[in-house]
Write a protein that holds these residues in place. Sequence first.
Motif, PDB file in Angstrom:
ATOM      1  N   GLN A   1       6.599  64.956  27.148  1.00 48.90           N
ATOM      2  CA  GLN A   1       5.828  66.079  27.694  1.00 48.90           C
ATOM      3  C   GLN A   1       6.753  67.171  28.223  1.00 48.90           C
ATOM      4  O   GLN A   1       6.476  68.361  28.064  1.00 48.90           O
ATOM      5  CB  GLN A   1       4.912  65.580  28.822  1.00 48.90           C
ATOM      6  CG  GLN A   1       3.721  64.767  28.344  1.00 48.90           C
ATOM      7  CD  GLN A   1       2.948  64.153  29.496  1.00 48.90           C
ATOM      8  OE1 GLN A   1       3.508  63.868  30.545  1.00 48.90           O
ATOM      9  NE2 GLN A   1       1.656  63.934  29.298  1.00 48.90           N
ATOM     10  N   LEU A   2       7.848  66.756  28.854  1.00 49.85           N
ATOM     11  CA  LEU A   2       8.819  67.726  29.359  1.00 49.85           C
ATOM     12  C   LEU A   2       9.371  68.566  28.212  1.00 49.85           C
ATOM     13  O   LEU A   2       9.454  69.803  28.313  1.00 49.85           O
ATOM     14  CB  LEU A   2       9.953  67.005  30.082  1.00 49.85           C
ATOM     15  CG  LEU A   2      11.095  67.887  30.608  1.00 49.85           C
ATOM     16  CD1 LEU A   2      10.582  68.858  31.665  1.00 49.85           C
ATOM     17  CD2 LEU A   2      12.229  67.029  31.166  1.00 49.85           C
TER      18      LEU A   2
ATOM     19  N   ASP B   1       6.654  70.970  26.971  1.00 50.72           N
ATOM     20  CA  ASP B   1       6.418  72.076  27.909  1.00 50.72           C
ATOM     21  C   ASP B   1       7.523  73.123  27.810  1.00 50.72           C
ATOM     22  O   ASP B   1       7.262  74.327  27.815  1.00 50.72           O
ATOM     23  CB  ASP B   1       6.330  71.552  29.341  1.00 50.72           C
ATOM     24  CG  ASP B   1       5.035  70.788  29.604  1.00 50.72           C
ATOM     25  OD1 ASP B   1       4.126  70.855  28.747  1.00 50.72           O
ATOM     26  OD2 ASP B   1       4.947  70.121  30.647  1.00 50.72           O
ATOM     27  N   LEU B   2       8.760  72.662  27.730  1.00 52.03           N
ATOM     28  CA  LEU B   2       9.897  73.591  27.697  1.00 52.03           C
ATOM     29  C   LEU B   2       9.965  74.359  26.381  1.00 52.03           C
ATOM     30  O   LEU B   2      10.456  75.494  26.348  1.00 52.03           O
ATOM     31  CB  LEU B   2      11.201  72.829  27.926  1.00 52.03           C
ATOM     32  CG  LEU B   2      11.405  72.267  29.334  1.00 52.03           C
ATOM     33  CD1 LEU B   2      12.610  71.339  29.371  1.00 52.03           C
ATOM     34  CD2 LEU B   2      11.574  73.390  30.349  1.00 52.03           C
ATOM     35  N   SER B   3       9.477  73.757  25.312  1.00 52.58           N
ATOM     36  CA  SER B   3       9.528  74.425  24.006  1.00 52.58           C
ATOM     37  C   SER B   3       8.608  75.639  23.954  1.00 52.58           C
ATOM     38  O   SER B   3       8.715  76.470  23.057  1.00 52.58           O
ATOM     39  CB  SER B   3       9.152  73.440  22.890  1.00 52.58           C
ATOM     40  OG  SER B   3       7.795  73.054  22.992  1.00 52.58           O
TER      41      SER B   3
ATOM     42  N   TYR C   1      16.605  64.669  25.230  1.00 56.85           N
ATOM     43  CA  TYR C   1      15.976  64.512  26.547  1.00 56.85           C
ATOM     44  C   TYR C   1      16.910  65.005  27.657  1.00 56.85           C
ATOM     45  O   TYR C   1      16.461  65.600  28.650  1.00 56.85           O
ATOM     46  CB  TYR C   1      15.602  63.064  26.791  1.00 56.85           C
ATOM     47  CG  TYR C   1      14.466  62.552  25.931  1.00 56.85           C
ATOM     48  CD1 TYR C   1      13.402  63.373  25.575  1.00 56.85           C
ATOM     49  CD2 TYR C   1      14.464  61.236  25.457  1.00 56.85           C
ATOM     50  CE1 TYR C   1      12.364  62.909  24.770  1.00 56.85           C
ATOM     51  CE2 TYR C   1      13.433  60.759  24.670  1.00 56.85           C
ATOM     52  CZ  TYR C   1      12.377  61.597  24.325  1.00 56.85           C
ATOM     53  OH  TYR C   1      11.357  61.130  23.534  1.00 56.85           O
ATOM     54  N   SER C   2      18.197  64.755  27.490  1.00 56.75           N
ATOM     55  CA  SER C   2      19.168  65.229  28.478  1.00 56.75           C
ATOM     56  C   SER C   2      19.232  66.751  28.496  1.00 56.75           C
ATOM     57  O   SER C   2      19.313  67.375  29.567  1.00 56.75           O
ATOM     58  CB  SER C   2      20.558  64.646  28.183  1.00 56.75           C
ATOM     59  OG  SER C   2      20.559  63.228  28.297  1.00 56.75           O
ATOM     60  N   ILE C   3      19.203  67.359  27.314  1.00 55.35           N
ATOM     61  CA  ILE C   3      19.171  68.818  27.222  1.00 55.35           C
ATOM     62  C   ILE C   3      17.914  69.349  27.914  1.00 55.35           C
ATOM     63  O   ILE C   3      17.977  70.324  28.683  1.00 55.35           O
ATOM     64  CB  ILE C   3      19.213  69.273  25.755  1.00 55.35           C
ATOM     65  CG1 ILE C   3      20.584  68.932  25.136  1.00 55.35           C
ATOM     66  CG2 ILE C   3      18.948  70.781  25.632  1.00 55.35           C
ATOM     67  CD1 ILE C   3      20.612  69.063  23.621  1.00 55.35           C
ATOM     68  N   ALA C   4      16.788  68.693  27.693  1.00 57.87           N
ATOM     69  CA  ALA C   4      15.536  69.130  28.324  1.00 57.87           C
ATOM     70  C   ALA C   4      15.616  69.055  29.836  1.00 57.87           C
ATOM     71  O   ALA C   4      15.174  69.972  30.537  1.00 57.87           O
ATOM     72  CB  ALA C   4      14.379  68.274  27.808  1.00 57.87           C
ATOM     73  N   LEU C   5      16.175  67.961  30.353  1.00 62.82           N
ATOM     74  CA  LEU C   5      16.296  67.797  31.809  1.00 62.82           C
ATOM     75  C   LEU C   5      17.199  68.886  32.373  1.00 62.82           C
ATOM     76  O   LEU C   5      16.916  69.447  33.434  1.00 62.82           O
ATOM     77  CB  LEU C   5      16.868  66.412  32.111  1.00 62.82           C
ATOM     78  CG  LEU C   5      16.711  65.882  33.536  1.00 62.82           C
ATOM     79  CD1 LEU C   5      15.238  65.744  33.911  1.00 62.82           C
ATOM     80  CD2 LEU C   5      17.407  64.530  33.680  1.00 62.82           C
ATOM     81  N   ALA C   6      18.276  69.191  31.664  1.00 62.65           N
ATOM     82  CA  ALA C   6      19.206  70.245  32.133  1.00 62.65           C
ATOM     83  C   ALA C   6      18.549  71.618  32.057  1.00 62.65           C
ATOM     84  O   ALA C   6      18.670  72.426  32.994  1.00 62.65           O
ATOM     85  CB  ALA C   6      20.479  70.220  31.281  1.00 62.65           C
TER      86      ALA C   6
END
Length: 298
Positions: free
Chosen positions: A5-6, A9-11, A288-293
């Motif tokens: 979901q993260l 949302d970011l996309s 996922y790490s890129i998304a969190l950052a």
Amino acid sequence: MNLEQLVNDLSKQPNKTVALAAAADKGVIEAVHKAIRIQLASFILYGEKHELKQMLADEGLIESPSLQIVDAQSEQEASRMAVKAVRNGEADVLMKGMVSTSVILKEVLNKEYGLRKGKILSHVAAFDIEGYERLIFVTDSGMNIEPDLTQKGEIVKNAVAIARSIGVELPKVVPLAAVEVVNPAMQATLDAAALTQMNKRGQISDCFIDGPLALDNAISEKAAEQKGIQSEVAGKADILLVPSIEVGNALYKSLVYFAHAKVGGVIAGAKAPIVLTSRADSSESKVYSIALAVSSAK
């Protein structure tokens, strides 16, 4: 919120830019390709230009407005250029490619052009565990070996900032120990009690802290109830603060290899988030790490 979901949302939001040092690694390029395809981020790749172009062609990523290549002849030069790009506002996130952690961190900590900001850098991992209703953050499993009380306070602040960036407004933090009572012979319990008190007095804000608690009582309301633990945090932890790197490393790898959890990780506490994945991490985990950052980038 879960990791997929993260990403979704970011996309849908304006792209942040990732400066990727020594990008010539197959797993990293795969992650870059996926991130660009879903419009998660834009990238500046630092490395030997001809090698990078060939790897991108092999991946089917020849040209993209979300991709820029900057020639660098060594991992040191690539790291230095990537760090400076973040420092100068040309990029929002720093990411490690095919370069040793010590080399890129040396550039991050450079007093002249580095990214040092807070008192401590710490690793924050977000785990998406099947059957569990929320993300669990684990800190610190990769940077600080045996943090003292002051360092633990800073590690908590870093983790809280990351959790809040993805929508956990008041994260519940548990300083882990082997028991639920303060024992002078067990430093982890003393530090946990002190952190709890620091939170109550406002020294650590934007979260709830309660400890010491063992892992079962931190994440299972049933286990906490059976032990008669009265707490707004017990059984509902969002952030697990580990007492040492050995505990963090074992917990991290147990969740990945035994529970098959999805995970994204970021280094917090610098002027910008840093993605420090390892070659063993899957391309999915790198995304996922890129998304969190990206989520935590200002």
